[in-house]
Design an enzyme around this catalytic site. Structure first.
Site, short mmCIF file in Angstrom:
data_model
loop_
_atom_site.label_atom_id
_atom_site.label_comp_id
_atom_site.label_asym_id
_atom_site.label_seq_id
_atom_site.Cartn_x
_atom_site.Cartn_y
_atom_site.Cartn_z
N LYS A 66 41.22 26.82 29.60
CA LYS A 66 39.90 26.29 29.27
C LYS A 66 38.91 26.27 30.44
CE LYS A 66 41.00 23.25 25.35
NZ LYS A 66 40.83 21.88 24.83
N GLU A 78 25.37 24.18 27.91
CA GLU A 78 25.20 23.04 28.81
C GLU A 78 26.26 21.96 28.59
OE1 GLU A 78 24.16 20.92 31.89
OE2 GLU A 78 23.33 22.90 31.44
N ASP A 102 35.29 20.04 21.59
CA ASP A 102 36.28 18.96 21.59
C ASP A 102 35.63 17.57 21.48
OD1 ASP A 102 38.59 20.51 21.73
OD2 ASP A 102 38.50 20.63 23.91
N GLY A 128 41.74 13.04 32.43
CA GLY A 128 41.86 14.50 32.43
C GLY A 128 40.75 15.16 31.62
N ALA A 130 40.60 16.01 28.44
CA ALA A 130 40.30 15.41 27.14
C ALA A 130 39.40 14.19 27.30
CB ALA A 130 41.60 15.01 26.43
N THR A 152 46.13 6.72 38.14
CA THR A 152 45.55 6.97 39.46
C THR A 152 44.07 6.61 39.41
OG1 THR A 152 47.06 8.85 39.70
CG2 THR A 152 45.25 8.69 41.28
N LEU A 219 44.67 10.50 20.70
CA LEU A 219 44.39 11.92 20.49
C LEU A 219 45.64 12.71 20.12
CD1 LEU A 219 41.68 11.08 21.67
CD2 LEU A 219 41.71 13.12 23.09
#
Length: 279
Positions: A66, A78, A102, A128, A130, A152, A219
């Site tokens: 991706k 954009e 997405d 991340g 997603a 993190t 998800l």
């Protein structure tokens, strides 16, 4: 002449995109077919050239391509540029433009279980790709605040900084602090793979302090109901798995390619049927 659409990914044997798209085209009476292309990372540039040379009308892009695929396209929308990833390529006479459906696909799914995101406190678990897509699409709906919680914290802060120019307040918490403050959130979204098959016993966050009537969204769609969603349902929350996002992002891709938004029901039915068979 039948149009050809496809999926670039590695591996792609598990993907339900082909059967979902074929169901949509059949319902739309669209002369089209959808093919999965297993493309090794070192062959991605050649595969994108193949889209042009073979006259493939459009492709979806999935893990691990991706981000890398953006280097080989003629133009990036954009929204996709802000997310930093492309999941849909449109081919117009050899000119390839990249989009990302997405985030908008997720929001369309989320709005089936909540009337509005406006003035809501929203917790996003994970930092991340997603999470980036979800936050990008959510920010336009004027939530009161979006909080990112990640194992993190530094990674969560990097993601928050990417959206410093949006109107929504975006903050960062540790997972532990998010658990303590969970009752302050009306929408909780897990964007991580924690709880996905085969590690179905894992849970990304404790729901001890979950407020009754809140929305808990995962998800993940394999399993259809994660441990997180099962516990949320027991605590009288509204729950949402990842099937809706998967179907909606696919439908938005089809709209880019054909100019028509397909019916969701045939796509969702075939995905759910396949998931139940694979149990």
């Amino acid at each position: 002449m039948k149009k050809v659409f496809g999926l670039l990914g590695h591996p792609i044997g598990h993907s339900m995109s082909p059967i979902m798209h074929e169901a949509a085209y059949k319902n739309m009476n669209e002369e089209a077919t959808y093919v999965g292309f297993d493309v090794a990372p070192d062959q991605l540039e050649h595969a994108v050239k193949g889209i042009r040379s073979l006259g493939i009308s459009g492709c979806n892009v999935t893990i691990p391509h991706k981000v890398e695929v953006m280097n080989y396209l003629d133009e990036i929308d954009e929204e996709a540029r802000q997310i930093g990833a492309v999941n849909t390529i449109v081919n117009v006479n050899g000119y390839l433009k990249g989009f990302n459906t997405d985030g908008r696909g997720y929001i369309q799914s989320l709005l089936t279980v909540t009337e509005s995101l406006t003035q809501k406190n929203i917790l996003v678990i994970g930092a991340g790709g997603a999470a980036r897509a979800v936050i990008s699409a959510m920010a336009a709906h004027q939530p009161s605040k979006i909080v990112i919680a990640n194992r993190t914290e530094e990674k969560a802060q990097i993601l928050a900084d990417m959206f410093s120019d949006v109107s929504a307040s975006i903050q960062v918490l540790s997972i532990l602090e998010a658990e303590k403050q969970l009752g302050d959130f009306s929408i909780i979204i897990n964007t991580t793979s924690v709880g996905m098959s085969p590690n179905v016993a894992d849970q990304p966050i404790s729901l001890k302090n979950l407020a009754e009537g809140s929305v808990v969204s995962d998800l993940i769609y394999n399993p259809l109901e994660t441990v997180l969603l099962k516990e949320a349902k027991q605590k009288k929350a509204h729950t949402l798995n990842g099937v809706g996002m998967f179907v909606q992002q696919g439908a938005l891709s089809i709209e880019h390619w054909t100019g028509h938004f397909p019916k969701i029901e045939p796509m969702q039915e075939v995905v759910l049927s396949q998931l139940k068979k694979s149990k």
